[in-house]
Design a protein around this motif. Structure first.
Motif, PDB file in Angstrom:
ATOM      1  N   VAL A  30       0.813  -1.349  -0.170  1.00 19.29           N
ATOM      2  CA  VAL A  30       0.001   0.023  -0.222  1.00 19.29           C
ATOM      3  C   VAL A  30       1.010   1.224  -0.072  1.00 19.29           C
ATOM      4  O   VAL A  30       1.879   1.163   0.432  1.00 19.29           O
ATOM      5  CB  VAL A  30      -0.854   0.019   1.287  1.00 19.29           C
ATOM      6  CG1 VAL A  30      -1.877  -1.218   1.292  1.00 19.29           C
ATOM      7  CG2 VAL A  30      -0.072  -0.044   2.491  1.00 19.29           C
ATOM      8  N   GLY A  31       0.225   2.212  -0.223  1.00 16.37           N
ATOM      9  CA  GLY A  31       1.048   3.776  -0.308  1.00 16.37           C
ATOM     10  C   GLY A  31       1.972   3.831  -1.359  1.00 16.37           C
ATOM     11  O   GLY A  31       1.960   2.972  -2.380  1.00 16.37           O
ATOM     12  N   SER A  32       2.825   4.749  -1.360  1.00 22.80           N
ATOM     13  CA  SER A  32       3.664   5.143  -2.381  1.00 22.80           C
ATOM     14  C   SER A  32       4.770   4.066  -2.684  1.00 22.80           C
ATOM     15  O   SER A  32       5.102   3.789  -3.867  1.00 22.80           O
ATOM     16  CB  SER A  32       4.271   6.423  -2.387  1.00 22.80           C
ATOM     17  OG  SER A  32       5.329   6.408  -1.166  1.00 22.80           O
ATOM     18  N   GLY A  33       5.002   3.482  -1.877  1.00 24.38           N
ATOM     19  CA  GLY A  33       5.894   2.152  -1.826  1.00 24.38           C
ATOM     20  C   GLY A  33       7.297   2.654  -2.182  1.00 24.38           C
ATOM     21  O   GLY A  33       8.244   2.041  -2.455  1.00 24.38           O
ATOM     22  N   LEU A  34       7.750   4.061  -1.989  1.00 22.09           N
ATOM     23  CA  LEU A  34       8.860   4.410  -2.168  1.00 22.09           C
ATOM     24  C   LEU A  34       9.885   4.911  -0.906  1.00 22.09           C
ATOM     25  O   LEU A  34       9.327   5.104   0.069  1.00 22.09           O
ATOM     26  CB  LEU A  34       8.752   5.970  -2.711  1.00 22.09           C
ATOM     27  CG  LEU A  34      10.193   6.812  -3.396  1.00 22.09           C
ATOM     28  CD1 LEU A  34      10.689   5.927  -4.451  1.00 22.09           C
ATOM     29  CD2 LEU A  34       9.927   8.223  -3.717  1.00 22.09           C
ATOM     30  N   THR A  35      11.157   4.118  -0.826  1.00 23.31           N
ATOM     31  CA  THR A  35      11.845   4.214   0.167  1.00 23.31           C
ATOM     32  C   THR A  35      13.392   4.403  -0.222  1.00 23.31           C
ATOM     33  O   THR A  35      13.695   4.136  -1.543  1.00 23.31           O
ATOM     34  CB  THR A  35      11.938   2.934   1.268  1.00 23.31           C
ATOM     35  OG1 THR A  35      12.094   1.767   0.343  1.00 23.31           O
ATOM     36  CG2 THR A  35      10.352   2.747   1.619  1.00 23.31           C
ATOM     37  N   ALA A  36      14.364   4.899   0.631  1.00 23.86           N
ATOM     38  CA  ALA A  36      15.579   5.145   0.063  1.00 23.86           C
ATOM     39  C   ALA A  36      16.492   4.637   1.510  1.00 23.86           C
ATOM     40  O   ALA A  36      16.075   4.861   2.723  1.00 23.86           O
ATOM     41  CB  ALA A  36      16.004   6.504  -0.326  1.00 23.86           C
ATOM     42  N   ARG A  37      17.610   4.271   1.187  1.00 23.33           N
ATOM     43  CA  ARG A  37      18.752   3.936   2.141  1.00 23.33           C
ATOM     44  C   ARG A  37      20.042   4.229   1.600  1.00 23.33           C
ATOM     45  O   ARG A  37      20.546   4.096   0.625  1.00 23.33           O
ATOM     46  CB  ARG A  37      18.532   2.384   2.548  1.00 23.33           C
ATOM     47  CG  ARG A  37      19.604   2.192   3.699  1.00 23.33           C
ATOM     48  CD  ARG A  37      19.394   0.590   3.945  1.00 23.33           C
ATOM     49  NE  ARG A  37      20.329   0.151   5.121  1.00 23.33           N
ATOM     50  CZ  ARG A  37      20.260  -1.081   5.704  1.00 23.33           C
ATOM     51  NH1 ARG A  37      19.446  -1.714   5.547  1.00 23.33           N
ATOM     52  NH2 ARG A  37      21.178  -1.329   6.638  1.00 23.33           N
ATOM     53  N   THR A  38      21.012   4.851   2.656  1.00 27.87           N
ATOM     54  CA  THR A  38      22.384   5.123   2.079  1.00 27.87           C
ATOM     55  C   THR A  38      23.330   4.155   2.653  1.00 27.87           C
ATOM     56  O   THR A  38      23.077   3.813   3.866  1.00 27.87           O
ATOM     57  CB  THR A  38      22.560   6.663   2.491  1.00 27.87           C
ATOM     58  OG1 THR A  38      22.340   6.847   3.878  1.00 27.87           O
ATOM     59  CG2 THR A  38      22.169   7.785   1.887  1.00 27.87           C
ATOM     60  N   TYR A  39      24.226   3.805   2.013  1.00 26.99           N
ATOM     61  CA  TYR A  39      25.424   2.997   2.340  1.00 26.99           C
ATOM     62  C   TYR A  39      26.755   3.816   2.049  1.00 26.99           C
ATOM     63  O   TYR A  39      26.954   4.426   1.307  1.00 26.99           O
ATOM     64  CB  TYR A  39      25.472   1.842   1.399  1.00 26.99           C
ATOM     65  CG  TYR A  39      24.079   0.965   1.415  1.00 26.99           C
ATOM     66  CD1 TYR A  39      24.030  -0.188   2.176  1.00 26.99           C
ATOM     67  CD2 TYR A  39      23.095   1.440   0.644  1.00 26.99           C
ATOM     68  CE1 TYR A  39      22.926  -0.871   2.105  1.00 26.99           C
ATOM     69  CE2 TYR A  39      21.892   0.870   0.697  1.00 26.99           C
ATOM     70  CZ  TYR A  39      21.674  -0.559   1.351  1.00 26.99           C
ATOM     71  OH  TYR A  39      20.586  -1.186   1.463  1.00 26.99           O
ATOM     72  N   TRP A  40      27.690   3.360   3.114  1.00 27.19           N
ATOM     73  CA  TRP A  40      28.984   4.225   3.107  1.00 27.19           C
ATOM     74  C   TRP A  40      30.090   3.135   3.301  1.00 27.19           C
ATOM     75  O   TRP A  40      29.985   2.108   4.035  1.00 27.19           O
ATOM     76  CB  TRP A  40      28.962   5.276   4.295  1.00 27.19           C
ATOM     77  CG  TRP A  40      27.853   6.426   4.109  1.00 27.19           C
ATOM     78  CD1 TRP A  40      26.684   6.366   4.637  1.00 27.19           C
ATOM     79  CD2 TRP A  40      28.072   7.399   3.522  1.00 27.19           C
ATOM     80  NE1 TRP A  40      25.869   7.522   4.169  1.00 27.19           N
ATOM     81  CE2 TRP A  40      26.617   8.145   3.541  1.00 27.19           C
ATOM     82  CE3 TRP A  40      29.256   8.200   2.968  1.00 27.19           C
ATOM     83  CZ2 TRP A  40      26.732   9.554   2.980  1.00 27.19           C
ATOM     84  CZ3 TRP A  40      28.904   9.336   2.144  1.00 27.19           C
ATOM     85  CH2 TRP A  40      27.661  10.044   2.428  1.00 27.19           C
ATOM     86  N   TYR A  41      31.227   3.577   2.692  1.00 26.82           N
ATOM     87  CA  TYR A  41      32.290   2.864   3.035  1.00 26.82           C
ATOM     88  C   TYR A  41      33.568   3.568   3.406  1.00 26.82           C
ATOM     89  O   TYR A  41      33.805   4.588   2.867  1.00 26.82           O
ATOM     90  CB  TYR A  41      32.756   1.941   1.875  1.00 26.82           C
ATOM     91  CG  TYR A  41      33.699   0.624   2.284  1.00 26.82           C
ATOM     92  CD1 TYR A  41      33.431  -0.281   2.891  1.00 26.82           C
ATOM     93  CD2 TYR A  41      35.116   1.117   1.750  1.00 26.82           C
ATOM     94  CE1 TYR A  41      34.561  -1.188   3.259  1.00 26.82           C
ATOM     95  CE2 TYR A  41      36.164   0.237   2.118  1.00 26.82           C
ATOM     96  CZ  TYR A  41      35.723  -0.901   2.688  1.00 26.82           C
ATOM     97  OH  TYR A  41      36.761  -1.655   2.956  1.00 26.82           O
TER      98      TYR A  41
END
Length: 484
Positions: free
Chosen positions: A147-158
């Protein structure tokens, strides 16, 4: 059922860019929706600073790990970068992407006929910084299975100095996190949709705090932009929330790694050194076409082999060598984010007499986008192809073959579908792919394959050898159309 039109079209899943200053071909994707202004979203800050663009073609040994379907009964497209030296970070992205994909496929693709109606999974990537000993990547996910927009984000760092994978919250020093969280809460309180009690609860529990604070990006002026996904800190109906802390405010709270990440974002050193023992960068093939193709498809049997989703290293280079051995020409429908990473391979395709077409920026279902988003997906990819070859394409293949009047009206490119679907994305078996093409292909057919899969590339020598012996000639889609 065979699709007997020479207007074949696979639909790509895609994302539009932020309003950042990006050169043609640079990695601009930010997610499968129009996020051009933080202020345009319900819970966002009034202003936002741009995020600096990164040229992925300058990252030595870069590989883009892609996995796409080409059927609207199971529409998914995923990608993430594999950078030599950052194996721990790559493993974290791989785990997250594979878990999301497995969940999606179990529900949308294996739940029976028609189970994927209205569903789509798209995971695209963007480099945040690739300089000095710091690497940062943002994965944006559009999941229409819920349900909903379904839009998510995640940042990864090295962290190349300590050779350690870092989470988003690791850019803030342990001793400064209380002050950091207080500043975020002060920015969020009073906004429409924010529940203060729920916000306090989210920030007080370590697990929920880490989950909510998983998307933090340094802006070009050294500020820190924190994005909270829908439902993380406010009512779901309010959408996502964005807080941008200025460089002056956030710098005292940064960890040692966070300060290096900030510095390399604001003033990049120009090279990335992560301590990798080996960063192989295979040279692009140098095959050159011997003049224009004079094959007359009215007089001889012709076939148009088409390869989607690339270019990919080293698969596309190997494929170009196979095609050159038989003087075969093909059409490559490329995705913009892969063109940006490997423009040398796109140049090699063009110089070898092949046709380079547009497969959108990051493979979204174009029929689910607005006209402006469709135009952005295609125009950005056109620009990347032109930057690599000096020529703009004339053809596009819509991801999943999904095309409608609105998509056609948003571009001057001609759509291309296919006659023979090898389903090589589903069956990673070179012998099976070769048998399918050899058994099903007829005169003037357009054949769908993918050069991101080693098994598909491995099938090509047998296809060329067998069908050449049967009198077939391999031409580009445009040449086939022009000579019929």
């Amino acid at each position: 059922m065979r699709n007997r039109t020479l207007l074949p079209s696979l639909l790509l899943l895609g994302a539009l860019s932020l309003t950042t200053a990006c050169s043609p071909g640079s990695d601009q994707s930010e997610g499968p929706s129009d996020t051009s202004s933080a202020a345009a979203r319900p819970g966002s800050s009034a202003t936002t600073s741009p995020v600096r663009s990164v040229d992925p073609s300058r990252i030595k040994g870069l590989q883009i790990v892609s996995d796409n379907s080409e059927q609207n009964s199971c529409p998914f497209a995923t990608s993430y970068p594999d950078v030599p030296g950052a194996e721990a970070m790559t493993a974290a992205m791989k785990k997250d992407v594979e878990q999301r994909l497995a969940t999606f496929r179990a529900g949308a693709c294996e739940g029976g006929q028609g189970s994927a109606e209205g569903r789509e999974l798209n995971i695209s990537h963007r480099f945040l910084v690739a300089s000095g000993d710091v690497l940062g990547v943002r994965l944006t996910t559009l999941d229409h299975s819920g349900v909903g927009s379904g839009l998510t984000a995640r940042t990864y760092w090295y962290d190349g100095k300590d050779r350690t994978y870092r989470t988003a919250l690791d850019v803030v020093a342990d001793g400064s996190r209380d002050a950091f969280l207080t500043a975020l809460k002060n920015q969020l309180k009073g906004r429409e949709g924010i529940d203060t009690a729920a916000l306090d609860a989210t920030f007080s529990a370590p697990a929920s705090r880490a989950a909510a604070l998983d998307d933090m990006v340094f802006t070009a002026d050294g500020g820190l932009r924190v994005t909270f996904d829908r439902g993380d800190v406010g009512v779901p109906a309010a959408g996502d929330y964005v807080v941008t802390l200025s460089q002056k405010t956030v710098t005292p709270w940064l960890s040692a790694f966070g300060r290096r990440a900030q510095q390399q974002t604001v003033t990049p050193s120009g090279s990335l050194e992560l301590g990798a023992s080996n960063t192989p960068t295979p040279a692009a093939p140098t095959h050159t076409a011997s003049g224009d193709d004079d094959t007359d498809c009215k007089q001889v049997k012709c076939i148009a082999l088409t390869f989607d989703d690339g270019p990919a290293a080293p698969e596309t280079a190997t494929l170009l060598t196979y095609l050159a051995q038989y003087k075969a020409r093909a059409t490559f429908f490329t995705t913009g984010q892969n063109v940006a990473a490997h423009p040398d391979l796109v140049r090699a395709e063009d110089k070898a007499g092949h046709e380079v077409g547009n497969h959108s920026w990051n493979h979204p279902d174009l029929t689910r986008l607005t006209p402006a988003q469709v135009a952005s997906q295609l125009s950005r990819t056109n620009a990347a192809i032109k930057a690599a070859t000096g020529k703009e394409p004339t053809l596009f293949r819509p991801p999943y073959g999904a095309v409608n009047a609105q998509v056609k009206a948003a571009t001057t490119l001609s759509p291309v579908l296919w006659d023979v679907d090898t389903e090589d994305w589903k069956y990673r078996d070179a012998a099976r792919v070769a048998r399918t093409v050899i058994a099903k292909t007829k005169r003037n057919d357009v054949v769908l394959m993918h050069d991101i899969h080693p098994t598909s590339v491995a099938a090509v020598p047998e296809i060329l050898r067998t069908l050449t012996a049967r009198g077939y000639h391999f031409v580009t889609v445009s040449h086939l159309r022009a000579t019929l």
